[in-house]
Design a protein around this motif. Structure first.
Motif, PDB file in Angstrom:
ATOM      1  N   GLN A  87       0.850  -1.189   0.000  1.00  0.00           N
ATOM      2  CA  GLN A  87       0.000   0.000   0.000  1.00  0.00           C
ATOM      3  C   GLN A  87       0.883   1.236   0.000  1.00  0.00           C
ATOM      4  O   GLN A  87       1.880   1.292   0.708  1.00  0.00           O
ATOM      5  CB  GLN A  87      -0.891  -0.032   1.247  1.00  0.00           C
ATOM      6  CG  GLN A  87      -1.879   1.098   1.334  1.00  0.00           C
ATOM      7  CD  GLN A  87      -2.932   1.034   0.226  1.00  0.00           C
ATOM      8  OE1 GLN A  87      -3.534  -0.001  -0.007  1.00  0.00           O
ATOM      9  NE2 GLN A  87      -3.122   2.143  -0.468  1.00  0.00           N
ATOM     10  N   TRP A 205       2.223  -0.512   4.586  1.00  0.00           N
ATOM     11  CA  TRP A 205       2.550  -1.944   4.708  1.00  0.00           C
ATOM     12  C   TRP A 205       2.925  -2.587   3.382  1.00  0.00           C
ATOM     13  O   TRP A 205       2.619  -2.047   2.320  1.00  0.00           O
ATOM     14  CB  TRP A 205       1.400  -2.741   5.343  1.00  0.00           C
ATOM     15  CG  TRP A 205       0.059  -2.660   4.620  1.00  0.00           C
ATOM     16  CD1 TRP A 205      -0.964  -1.815   4.929  1.00  0.00           C
ATOM     17  CD2 TRP A 205      -0.409  -3.443   3.504  1.00  0.00           C
ATOM     18  NE1 TRP A 205      -2.033  -2.016   4.075  1.00  0.00           N
ATOM     19  CE2 TRP A 205      -1.728  -3.012   3.198  1.00  0.00           C
ATOM     20  CE3 TRP A 205       0.145  -4.472   2.739  1.00  0.00           C
ATOM     21  CZ2 TRP A 205      -2.488  -3.568   2.153  1.00  0.00           C
ATOM     22  CZ3 TRP A 205      -0.611  -5.018   1.698  1.00  0.00           C
ATOM     23  CH2 TRP A 205      -1.918  -4.568   1.424  1.00  0.00           C
ATOM     24  N   PHE A 207       3.074  -6.802   1.669  1.00  0.00           N
ATOM     25  CA  PHE A 207       2.764  -8.222   1.874  1.00  0.00           C
ATOM     26  C   PHE A 207       3.853  -9.013   1.174  1.00  0.00           C
ATOM     27  O   PHE A 207       3.998  -8.962  -0.041  1.00  0.00           O
ATOM     28  CB  PHE A 207       1.387  -8.549   1.277  1.00  0.00           C
ATOM     29  CG  PHE A 207       0.981  -9.984   1.463  1.00  0.00           C
ATOM     30  CD1 PHE A 207       0.537 -10.438   2.700  1.00  0.00           C
ATOM     31  CD2 PHE A 207       1.027 -10.884   0.410  1.00  0.00           C
ATOM     32  CE1 PHE A 207       0.152 -11.769   2.882  1.00  0.00           C
ATOM     33  CE2 PHE A 207       0.656 -12.207   0.578  1.00  0.00           C
ATOM     34  CZ  PHE A 207       0.220 -12.658   1.816  1.00  0.00           C
ATOM     35  N   ARG A 212       2.390  -9.816   6.447  1.00  0.00           N
ATOM     36  CA  ARG A 212       2.253  -8.374   6.301  1.00  0.00           C
ATOM     37  C   ARG A 212       3.312  -7.690   7.166  1.00  0.00           C
ATOM     38  O   ARG A 212       3.423  -7.988   8.361  1.00  0.00           O
ATOM     39  CB  ARG A 212       0.863  -7.921   6.755  1.00  0.00           C
ATOM     40  CG  ARG A 212       0.453  -6.563   6.214  1.00  0.00           C
ATOM     41  CD  ARG A 212      -0.831  -6.087   6.857  1.00  0.00           C
ATOM     42  NE  ARG A 212      -1.985  -6.221   5.962  1.00  0.00           N
ATOM     43  CZ  ARG A 212      -2.848  -5.227   5.739  1.00  0.00           C
ATOM     44  NH1 ARG A 212      -2.695  -4.056   6.298  1.00  0.00           N
ATOM     45  NH2 ARG A 212      -3.870  -5.422   4.938  1.00  0.00           N
TER      46      ARG A 212
ATOM     47  N   GLU B  48      -0.702 -15.966   9.699  1.00  0.00           N
ATOM     48  CA  GLU B  48      -1.885 -15.113   9.663  1.00  0.00           C
ATOM     49  C   GLU B  48      -2.742 -15.485   8.467  1.00  0.00           C
ATOM     50  O   GLU B  48      -2.235 -15.978   7.468  1.00  0.00           O
ATOM     51  CB  GLU B  48      -1.496 -13.619   9.643  1.00  0.00           C
ATOM     52  CG  GLU B  48      -0.321 -13.315   8.747  1.00  0.00           C
ATOM     53  CD  GLU B  48       0.124 -11.852   8.795  1.00  0.00           C
ATOM     54  OE1 GLU B  48      -0.548 -11.020   9.398  1.00  0.00           O
ATOM     55  OE2 GLU B  48       1.150 -11.561   8.166  1.00  0.00           O
ATOM     56  N   GLN B  50      -4.145 -15.347   5.118  1.00  0.00           N
ATOM     57  CA  GLN B  50      -3.543 -14.671   3.975  1.00  0.00           C
ATOM     58  C   GLN B  50      -4.468 -13.634   3.334  1.00  0.00           C
ATOM     59  O   GLN B  50      -4.027 -12.592   2.893  1.00  0.00           O
ATOM     60  CB  GLN B  50      -3.109 -15.704   2.932  1.00  0.00           C
ATOM     61  CG  GLN B  50      -2.053 -16.651   3.450  1.00  0.00           C
ATOM     62  CD  GLN B  50      -0.771 -15.921   3.784  1.00  0.00           C
ATOM     63  OE1 GLN B  50      -0.027 -15.497   2.908  1.00  0.00           O
ATOM     64  NE2 GLN B  50      -0.499 -15.745   5.073  1.00  0.00           N
ATOM     65  N   VAL B  52      -6.620 -11.778   4.803  1.00  0.00           N
ATOM     66  CA  VAL B  52      -6.624 -10.567   5.630  1.00  0.00           C
ATOM     67  C   VAL B  52      -5.329  -9.776   5.402  1.00  0.00           C
ATOM     68  O   VAL B  52      -5.339  -8.553   5.251  1.00  0.00           O
ATOM     69  CB  VAL B  52      -6.740 -10.933   7.122  1.00  0.00           C
ATOM     70  CG1 VAL B  52      -6.681  -9.678   7.987  1.00  0.00           C
ATOM     71  CG2 VAL B  52      -8.005 -11.729   7.385  1.00  0.00           C
ATOM     72  N   ALA B  53      -4.214 -10.520   5.334  1.00  0.00           N
ATOM     73  CA  ALA B  53      -2.917  -9.851   5.263  1.00  0.00           C
ATOM     74  C   ALA B  53      -2.720  -9.116   3.941  1.00  0.00           C
ATOM     75  O   ALA B  53      -2.071  -8.079   3.890  1.00  0.00           O
ATOM     76  CB  ALA B  53      -1.797 -10.865   5.474  1.00  0.00           C
ATOM     77  N   VAL B  54      -3.285  -9.621   2.857  1.00  0.00           N
ATOM     78  CA  VAL B  54      -3.007  -9.014   1.554  1.00  0.00           C
ATOM     79  C   VAL B  54      -4.085  -8.019   1.128  1.00  0.00           C
ATOM     80  O   VAL B  54      -3.865  -7.179   0.264  1.00  0.00           O
ATOM     81  CB  VAL B  54      -2.817 -10.103   0.475  1.00  0.00           C
ATOM     82  CG1 VAL B  54      -4.150 -10.726   0.084  1.00  0.00           C
ATOM     83  CG2 VAL B  54      -2.114  -9.539  -0.764  1.00  0.00           C
ATOM     84  N   CYS B  55      -5.267  -8.088   1.757  1.00  0.00           N
ATOM     85  CA  CYS B  55      -6.370  -7.233   1.316  1.00  0.00           C
ATOM     86  C   CYS B  55      -6.075  -5.758   1.609  1.00  0.00           C
ATOM     87  O   CYS B  55      -5.738  -5.396   2.731  1.00  0.00           O
ATOM     88  CB  CYS B  55      -7.665  -7.642   2.000  1.00  0.00           C
ATOM     89  SG  CYS B  55      -9.048  -6.594   1.510  1.00  0.00           S
ATOM     90  N   PRO B  56      -6.197  -4.897   0.597  1.00  0.00           N
ATOM     91  CA  PRO B  56      -5.894  -3.483   0.816  1.00  0.00           C
ATOM     92  C   PRO B  56      -6.973  -2.722   1.587  1.00  0.00           C
ATOM     93  O   PRO B  56      -6.742  -1.608   2.030  1.00  0.00           O
ATOM     94  CB  PRO B  56      -5.769  -2.933  -0.610  1.00  0.00           C
ATOM     95  CG  PRO B  56      -6.606  -3.829  -1.445  1.00  0.00           C
ATOM     96  CD  PRO B  56      -6.537  -5.178  -0.809  1.00  0.00           C
ATOM     97  N   ASP B  58      -9.055  -2.520   4.848  1.00  0.00           N
ATOM     98  CA  ASP B  58      -9.140  -3.094   6.193  1.00  0.00           C
ATOM     99  C   ASP B  58     -10.560  -3.555   6.510  1.00  0.00           C
ATOM    100  O   ASP B  58     -11.531  -2.962   6.053  1.00  0.00           O
ATOM    101  CB  ASP B  58      -8.678  -2.062   7.230  1.00  0.00           C
ATOM    102  CG  ASP B  58      -7.178  -1.830   7.127  1.00  0.00           C
ATOM    103  OD1 ASP B  58      -6.496  -2.679   6.530  1.00  0.00           O
ATOM    104  OD2 ASP B  58      -6.702  -0.793   7.626  1.00  0.00           O
TER     105      ASP B  58
END
Ligand code: SF4
Ligand code: SF4
Ligand code: SF4
Lengths: 520, 74
Positions: A87, A205, A207, A212, B48, B50, B52-56, B58
């Motif tokens: 991001q 952040w 990924f 993350r 974690e 995945q 959730v971690a990659v989604c831009p 929130d």
């Protein structure tokens, strides 16, 4: 990448205040421009004579790698890569508007098959389209399957089209071999920092490796991967352009160091772009009031970096689905629906014949500018000024003032005419009549220019321009830009010498932010 | 409790789709959905989830509390 190299680079490059930058410019003679030849050897304006043949072959028809080529050749982007693995505070992935021209914005996502068909359809309609780029709207290397599949399909169907890729660099080292084997010989990496503390202010952040990362840790990984990827590419002889977003107060002074770091790793071209941060775009920077640079700040930074590496100044910060000449988006003609209905006949011979004609015109233009130069070089004057030009391409003054969507800005001095940027404006005349409000924004956009060259201009804008101290020049309609600008400058200098006019410095110009009213 | 995607927030960027170790995510009519039968909350694969971690965006990939927790195989 080893960290000590980073430290060295930073120690060597001390931060430069904008004030100091201006001073440096005053002393900076425009890198290798010599009065006699008058041809700037620097910048993406580099001409054949200044580049090794194999590199010239790679850039001569590439509108982004060669400023001169961008008057004649077009590129297109296909939006096959929607996903991103990080991001940035200047990007908002939610926003999409057809009237908007800026990176990351697209109207439709394509499959690789649709994209390949689009490329053929565009190349058959626009024979000067020589370059296919994949620039997102996410990150092409976060979507490696779709990206490389698209390149494979296009390489097979249209082998004459150059392939080009634009990435944030996070996954670059993993894909260098694939890039080389597909003969993608132009890669753009966006590098905004080489110090993680600065990176942490730009990237919330990333990924990476199924995790993350945030803050300094994220920026450290990103920076190492970017510089490593750059080194790997240049070692393989792949031309690399570095894009940097100039964010005042965050990385503006730091970009001088970035410039040194990328130069030492073999980058071919550095493109410092102004931050776009209108609040309505909903980006973090837009919402927290982070301002973009004004044109003088941008030019000052570009001028300082120019001594170090070739600078790109004609970037239009295009959409990830842009089509056509830079600054003239024809994307709306090629929606998926229209393309799928098209019967495409890819005619390589027709394209070659067309491009041969373009080359003739191009040679005539270069020759014309050279004609005017010797006399100018003999005039002794320290005067340097900017002029704006309304053009629709081919290196000609061929646009009506009222129809111009942008003006190209040239810096004139006794060493010749040098392209230094462009200013986007709304049409003065939309729907057939001029709009007063637009006129004042146009004047603000080119307020640092002494003259504006147009094919034609109405009486009312003319008098307003004169009032603002900008001379409207119609005299050179449909003639070559550089030749005309030099001829005008010569007569300007004569008038100053004879005391007919008094040379004064011009004021500040505003950089147009964000939305461009669509051409449709 | 498997994960689900709040459709109204999803930008259909497709970032989550290739990251899921169980191929539980697919595109349906322009938006992405998670098949609750396939989602293992990434247990056993990664630290974690995945998606959730990659989604831009929130809070777009969230726990679906209406379904029981996934049982990691012993
Ligand atoms: S964004 Fe800049 S570099 Fe990319 S295609 Fe447009 S002009 Fe060229
Ligand atoms: S939590 Fe993991 S397994 Fe479940 S949908 Fe997301 S990525 Fe797939
Ligand atoms: S990553 Fe988030 S926004 Fe993108 S498709 Fe998946 S759920 Fe939608």
């Amino acid at each position: 990448m080893d960290v000590s190299a980073l430290d060295e680079a930073s120690a060597a490059a001390s931060a430069v205040e904008i004030g100091e930058i201006r001073q440096v410019i005053a002393e900076h003679k425009g890198c290798g421009t010599s009065g006699a030849s008058g041809k700037a050897s620097c910048g993406s304006q580099a001409s054949q004579a200044k580049l090794p043949t194999e590199i010239w072959e790679k850039v001569k028809n590439h509108p982004c790698y060669s400023e001169e080529a961008h008057h004649h050749y077009a590129r297109m982007h296909v939006a096959v890569a929607p996903a991103c693995n990080m991001q940035c505070n200047y990007c908002n992935r939610k926003y999409d508007c057809a009237n908007e021209s800026r990176p990351g914005v697209v109207s439709e996502k394509l499959t690789p098959e649709q994209a390949a068909k689009k490329v053929l359809a565009v190349a058959s309609t626009i024979p000067q389209m020589t370059v296919l780029g994949i620039a997102g709207p996410g990150d092409p290397l976060a979507n490696p399957k779709r990206t490389f599949k698209t390149f494979e399909l296009v390489a097979k169907a249209a082998p004459d089209i150059k392939l080009c890729l634009s990435t944030n660099g996070l996954m670059l080292p993993d894909h260098v071999d694939r890039i080389a084997s597909l003969k993608i010989d132009h890669v753009t990496i966006t590098i905004n920092m080489i110090h993680p503390e600065i990176g942490a202010k730009i990237y919330p952040w990333i990924f990476y490796n199924h995790k993350r990362y945030t803050g300094i840790e994220a920026a450290t990984i990103l920076n190492e991967r970017q510089l490593q990827g750059l080194e790997m590419l240049t070692k393989r002889g792949i031309l690399c352009k570095i894009n940097s977003v100039m964010i005042p107060g965050i990385n503006d002074q730091h970009l001088v160091e970035v410039n040194k770091a990328i130069k030492s790793r073999g980058a071919f071209l550095h493109n410092i772009m102004p931050l776009i941060s209108a609040p309505e775009h909903g980006t973090v920077f837009g919402l927290n009031g982070q301002r973009g640079p004004i044109s003088r700040e941008l030019k000052a930074l570009q001028d300082v970096c120019e001594g170090e590496t070739n600078m790109m100044r004609h970037c239009r910060q295009c959409r990830a689905d842009a089509v056509g000449l830079l600054g003239e988006d024809r994307g709306a003609e090629f929606t998926t629906e229209k393309i799928m209905a098209m019967d495409v006949n890819y005619d390589l011979e027709m394209r070659k014949a067309y491009q041969a004609k373009v080359e003739e015109k191009r040679a005539a233009k270069v020759a014309a500018a050279q004609e005017e130069l010797p006399e100018l070089a003999s005039e002794m004057s320290g005067i340097k000024l900017l002029v704006a030009v309304a053009t629709r391409g081919s290196g000609l003054i061929n646009e009506h003032f009222g129809h111009a969507k942008e003006f190209q800005v040239y810096e004139l001095s006794t060493t010749g005419a040098k392209f230094v940027g462009h200013r986007r404006v709304d049409h003065y005349c939309r729907g057939g009549y001029g709009q007063e409000e637009n006129l004042s924004t146009i004047i603000r956009a080119i307020n640092d220019c002494h003259a504006v060259f147009v094919a034609k201009i109405g009486g009312c804008p003319k008098s307003n321009l004169l009032k603002a101290g900008i001379e409207p020049v119609e005299h050179y309609a449909y003639e070559f830009i550089e030749k005309s600008a030099i001829a005008w400058f010569k007569s300007y200098l004569d008038k100053v010498q004879s005391g007919e006019i008094h040379h004064v410095e011009k004021g500040e110009a505003a950089l147009r932010q964000g939305a461009m009213i669509s051409a449709a | 409790m498997p994960f689900k995607i709040i459709a109204s927030q999803c930008t259909s960027c497709s970032a989550c789709e290739p990251e899921c170790p169980n191929v539980a995510i697919s595109e349906k009519g322009g938006a992405f959905v998670i098949d609750p039968k396939k989602c293992t909350e990434c247990i056993g694969h990664f630290d974690e989830p995945q998606c959730v971690a990659v989604c831009p965006v929130d809070n777009t990939c969230v726990v679906d509390t209406s379904l029981p927790r996934y049982q990691a195989p012993a």
